[in-house]
Motif scaffolding. Structure first.
Motif, PDB file in Angstrom:
ATOM      1  N   ILE A 213       3.251  -0.817   4.557  1.00  0.00           N
ATOM      2  CA  ILE A 213       4.727  -0.186   3.982  1.00  0.00           C
ATOM      3  C   ILE A 213       5.094  -1.288   2.367  1.00  0.00           C
ATOM      4  O   ILE A 213       5.259  -1.106   1.493  1.00  0.00           O
ATOM      5  CB  ILE A 213       5.623  -0.388   4.675  1.00  0.00           C
ATOM      6  N   ILE A 214       5.277  -2.566   2.905  1.00  0.00           N
ATOM      7  CA  ILE A 214       5.607  -3.659   1.832  1.00  0.00           C
ATOM      8  C   ILE A 214       4.272  -3.586   0.927  1.00  0.00           C
ATOM      9  O   ILE A 214       4.782  -4.307  -0.865  1.00  0.00           O
ATOM     10  CB  ILE A 214       5.097  -5.079   2.486  1.00  0.00           C
ATOM     11  N   GLU A 215       3.032  -3.105   0.847  1.00  0.00           N
ATOM     12  CA  GLU A 215       2.058  -3.656  -0.018  1.00  0.00           C
ATOM     13  C   GLU A 215       2.655  -2.772  -0.833  1.00  0.00           C
ATOM     14  O   GLU A 215       2.201  -2.085  -2.644  1.00  0.00           O
ATOM     15  CB  GLU A 215       0.877  -3.575   0.226  1.00  0.00           C
ATOM     16  N   ARG A 216       2.429  -1.270  -0.398  1.00  0.00           N
ATOM     17  CA  ARG A 216       3.507  -0.254  -1.517  1.00  0.00           C
ATOM     18  C   ARG A 216       4.144  -0.585  -2.630  1.00  0.00           C
ATOM     19  O   ARG A 216       3.690  -0.511  -3.713  1.00  0.00           O
ATOM     20  CB  ARG A 216       3.606   1.298  -0.821  1.00  0.00           C
ATOM     21  N   ILE A 217       5.571  -0.896  -2.000  1.00  0.00           N
ATOM     22  CA  ILE A 217       6.617  -1.844  -2.895  1.00  0.00           C
ATOM     23  C   ILE A 217       6.386  -2.363  -3.749  1.00  0.00           C
ATOM     24  O   ILE A 217       6.383  -1.855  -5.064  1.00  0.00           O
ATOM     25  CB  ILE A 217       7.648  -1.884  -1.632  1.00  0.00           C
ATOM     26  N   ALA A 233      13.579 -13.428   5.515  1.00  0.00           N
ATOM     27  CA  ALA A 233      11.548 -13.236   5.839  1.00  0.00           C
ATOM     28  C   ALA A 233      11.363 -13.095   7.175  1.00  0.00           C
ATOM     29  O   ALA A 233       9.905 -12.367   7.053  1.00  0.00           O
ATOM     30  CB  ALA A 233      11.484 -13.957   5.688  1.00  0.00           C
ATOM     31  N   GLY A 234      11.559 -13.417   8.110  1.00  0.00           N
ATOM     32  CA  GLY A 234      10.714 -12.881   9.540  1.00  0.00           C
ATOM     33  C   GLY A 234       9.764 -13.505   8.905  1.00  0.00           C
ATOM     34  O   GLY A 234       9.034 -14.501   9.399  1.00  0.00           O
ATOM     35  N   SER A 235       8.611 -12.342   9.473  1.00  0.00           N
ATOM     36  CA  SER A 235       7.412 -12.931   9.939  1.00  0.00           C
ATOM     37  C   SER A 235       6.609 -12.929   8.703  1.00  0.00           C
ATOM     38  O   SER A 235       5.676 -13.741   8.653  1.00  0.00           O
ATOM     39  CB  SER A 235       6.759 -11.871  10.638  1.00  0.00           C
ATOM     40  N   GLY A 236       7.315 -12.523   7.308  1.00  0.00           N
ATOM     41  CA  GLY A 236       6.299 -13.176   5.763  1.00  0.00           C
ATOM     42  C   GLY A 236       5.699 -11.858   5.704  1.00  0.00           C
ATOM     43  O   GLY A 236       4.387 -12.012   4.561  1.00  0.00           O
ATOM     44  N   THR A 237       5.570 -11.151   5.845  1.00  0.00           N
ATOM     45  CA  THR A 237       4.976 -10.033   5.702  1.00  0.00           C
ATOM     46  C   THR A 237       5.237  -9.661   3.940  1.00  0.00           C
ATOM     47  O   THR A 237       3.700  -9.398   2.701  1.00  0.00           O
ATOM     48  CB  THR A 237       5.185  -9.132   6.091  1.00  0.00           C
ATOM     49  N   LEU A 238       6.262  -9.810   3.209  1.00  0.00           N
ATOM     50  CA  LEU A 238       6.118  -9.765   1.157  1.00  0.00           C
ATOM     51  C   LEU A 238       5.769 -10.912   1.274  1.00  0.00           C
ATOM     52  O   LEU A 238       4.802 -10.768  -0.251  1.00  0.00           O
ATOM     53  CB  LEU A 238       7.919  -9.277   1.616  1.00  0.00           C
ATOM     54  N   GLY A 239       5.710 -12.262   1.616  1.00  0.00           N
ATOM     55  CA  GLY A 239       4.648 -13.231   1.010  1.00  0.00           C
ATOM     56  C   GLY A 239       3.448 -12.623   0.921  1.00  0.00           C
ATOM     57  O   GLY A 239       2.544 -13.103  -0.063  1.00  0.00           O
ATOM     58  N   GLU A 240       2.431 -12.185   2.347  1.00  0.00           N
ATOM     59  CA  GLU A 240       1.586 -11.894   2.329  1.00  0.00           C
ATOM     60  C   GLU A 240       0.864 -10.743   1.468  1.00  0.00           C
ATOM     61  O   GLU A 240       0.001 -10.957   1.111  1.00  0.00           O
ATOM     62  CB  GLU A 240       0.974 -11.365   3.612  1.00  0.00           C
ATOM     63  N   ALA A 241       1.498  -9.222   1.622  1.00  0.00           N
ATOM     64  CA  ALA A 241       1.671  -8.471   0.843  1.00  0.00           C
ATOM     65  C   ALA A 241       1.241  -9.341  -1.112  1.00  0.00           C
ATOM     66  O   ALA A 241       0.786  -8.717  -1.906  1.00  0.00           O
ATOM     67  CB  ALA A 241       2.927  -7.610   0.792  1.00  0.00           C
ATOM     68  N   ALA A 242       2.235  -9.894  -1.614  1.00  0.00           N
ATOM     69  CA  ALA A 242       2.545 -10.426  -2.786  1.00  0.00           C
ATOM     70  C   ALA A 242       1.685 -11.400  -2.599  1.00  0.00           C
ATOM     71  O   ALA A 242       0.698 -11.230  -3.859  1.00  0.00           O
ATOM     72  CB  ALA A 242       3.700 -11.536  -3.239  1.00  0.00           C
ATOM     73  N   ARG A 247       0.439 -11.849  -7.109  1.00  0.00           N
ATOM     74  CA  ARG A 247       2.097 -12.449  -7.232  1.00  0.00           C
ATOM     75  C   ARG A 247       2.659 -13.110  -6.204  1.00  0.00           C
ATOM     76  O   ARG A 247       2.209 -13.823  -5.581  1.00  0.00           O
ATOM     77  CB  ARG A 247       3.689 -11.131  -6.705  1.00  0.00           C
ATOM     78  N   ARG A 248       3.553 -13.959  -7.083  1.00  0.00           N
ATOM     79  CA  ARG A 248       3.966 -15.026  -6.162  1.00  0.00           C
ATOM     80  C   ARG A 248       5.478 -14.374  -4.853  1.00  0.00           C
ATOM     81  O   ARG A 248       5.487 -13.584  -5.553  1.00  0.00           O
ATOM     82  CB  ARG A 248       4.558 -16.172  -7.108  1.00  0.00           C
ATOM     83  N   PHE A 249       5.824 -15.582  -4.607  1.00  0.00           N
ATOM     84  CA  PHE A 249       7.010 -15.200  -3.067  1.00  0.00           C
ATOM     85  C   PHE A 249       8.148 -16.442  -3.079  1.00  0.00           C
ATOM     86  O   PHE A 249       7.265 -17.930  -3.355  1.00  0.00           O
ATOM     87  CB  PHE A 249       5.913 -14.795  -2.180  1.00  0.00           C
ATOM     88  N   ILE A 250       8.695 -16.555  -2.714  1.00  0.00           N
ATOM     89  CA  ILE A 250      10.149 -17.225  -2.290  1.00  0.00           C
ATOM     90  C   ILE A 250      10.372 -16.682  -0.993  1.00  0.00           C
ATOM     91  O   ILE A 250      10.915 -15.380  -0.277  1.00  0.00           O
ATOM     92  CB  ILE A 250      11.196 -17.301  -3.025  1.00  0.00           C
ATOM     93  N   LEU A 251      10.444 -17.530   0.147  1.00  0.00           N
ATOM     94  CA  LEU A 251      10.397 -16.682   1.768  1.00  0.00           C
ATOM     95  C   LEU A 251      11.310 -17.658   2.240  1.00  0.00           C
ATOM     96  O   LEU A 251      10.838 -18.502   2.310  1.00  0.00           O
ATOM     97  CB  LEU A 251       9.413 -16.279   2.373  1.00  0.00           C
ATOM     98  N   ILE A 252      12.429 -17.261   2.318  1.00  0.00           N
ATOM     99  CA  ILE A 252      13.968 -17.723   3.007  1.00  0.00           C
ATOM    100  C   ILE A 252      14.392 -17.137   4.736  1.00  0.00           C
ATOM    101  O   ILE A 252      14.435 -15.854   4.629  1.00  0.00           O
ATOM    102  CB  ILE A 252      14.952 -16.942   2.647  1.00  0.00           C
TER     103      ILE A 252
END
Length: 293
Positions: A213-217, A233-242, A247-252
């Motif tokens: 789901i997050i990779e599609r976004i 950020a929770g488990s950091g899924t956006l970071g892995e997808a980025a 892509r670069r990421f900031i997770l809080i």
């Protein structure tokens, strides 16, 4: 530079400059009024153990810790409002914002976002539909989440149509072999399984969302080299997808258990971890932890 930041997200966001993030996706607590929980375990070989593994060998389960939080707020919208305002400020003029929420709060959140971004900036309500878990006998079972997409400037935003993953036609015989083989692009209803309880993707975090789901976004709404942010950020899924897509990421996050999971999960990408000294020391003294599946 990739960053994991341990701290109160509102305080951290207020310290950041205007208009420097290309995409923000957040998956805040849903205000379900329930306690979210996952247990961490390790297993050791034991002839009298409670689990059976490969070739019939038995293993004993040892409970290590339980991750949980109370998903309940006295005034949920007042909790979200200043954070949504900061998201708007931090986005670049061409940036997009995604709020992942459920049916309990989505209508109220949309009113807030219409006020902050403007009603013209509302682009889509995406429905993530899944079919898993218990089924109520008193009402239609709720088997979807809502994802609201706002473009800061509805005339200029990133939408990489050709980066969409394709999905099968429901009646492939009606469209011809070439189209059937290529598949079709998704609509605003996304059918996708939850994170598999037995899959490698599972981290043990209570509210982990599927990478698919997050990779599609990420692929459709950002470009290579862009900076993406998730401040729940929770488990950091956006970071892995980025990271998987250049892509670069900031997770809080302000949950130490979430920071621990992200440090482990994203270690291959070598993110800088801000305010994480005590958590890193704890991680160095731990070993053999696995999520309860």
């Amino acid at each position: 530079m990739n960053k994991i930041i341990f701290g109160d997200n509102l305080h951290v966001l207020k310290s950041m400059p205007d208009a420097f993030v290309d995409l923000i996706y957040i998956d805040p607590p849903f205000n379900t009024g329930k306690k979210q929980r996952r247990t961490m375990i390790k297993t050791v070989q034991d002839e009298k153990g409670d689990r059976i593994g490969f070739q019939g060998k038995r293993y004993r389960t040892i409970k290590l810790s339980t991750l949980e939080y109370n998903d309940q707020f006295d005034d949920y919208l007042q909790f979200l409002l200043p954070r949504l305002k900061e998201a708007y400020r931090l986005l670049k003029p061409t940036g997009s914002f995604f709020l992942h929420i459920d049916y309990r709060e989505v209508h109220y959140c949309k009113v807030l976002l219409d006020q902050i971004f403007g009603r013209d900036s509302f682009m889509n309500e995406i429905i993530w539909a899944y079919d898993y878990g218990a089924r109520s006998k008193k009402k239609w079972p709720a088997k979807h989440d809502n994802i609201l997409w706002y473009a800061k400037d509805p005339r200029h935003y990133t939408f990489n149509y050709d980066e969409m993953d394709r999905i099968p036609y429901m009646a492939p015989g009606l469209v011809g072999k070439e189209k059937a083989a290529r598949g079709k692009t998704p609509t605003d209803v996304w059918w996708h399984t939850i994170v598999s309880p037995n899959g490698k993707e599972k981290t043990g975090y209570p509210t982990q969302k599927p990478l698919g789901i997050i990779e599609r976004i990420v692929k459709v709404h950002s470009n290579h080299g862009d900076l993406l942010m998730d401040f729940f950020a929770g488990s950091g899924t956006l970071g892995e997808a980025a990271a998987r897509n250049g892509r670069r990421f900031i997770l809080i996050d302000n949950n130490p258990e979430a920071i621990e999971i992200m440090i482990r999960r994203l270690s291959v990408y070598k993110p800088e971890c801000v305010n994480c000294e005590s958590i890193s020391k704890d991680l160095n003294s731990q070993s053999g932890q696995l999520p309860l599946l």
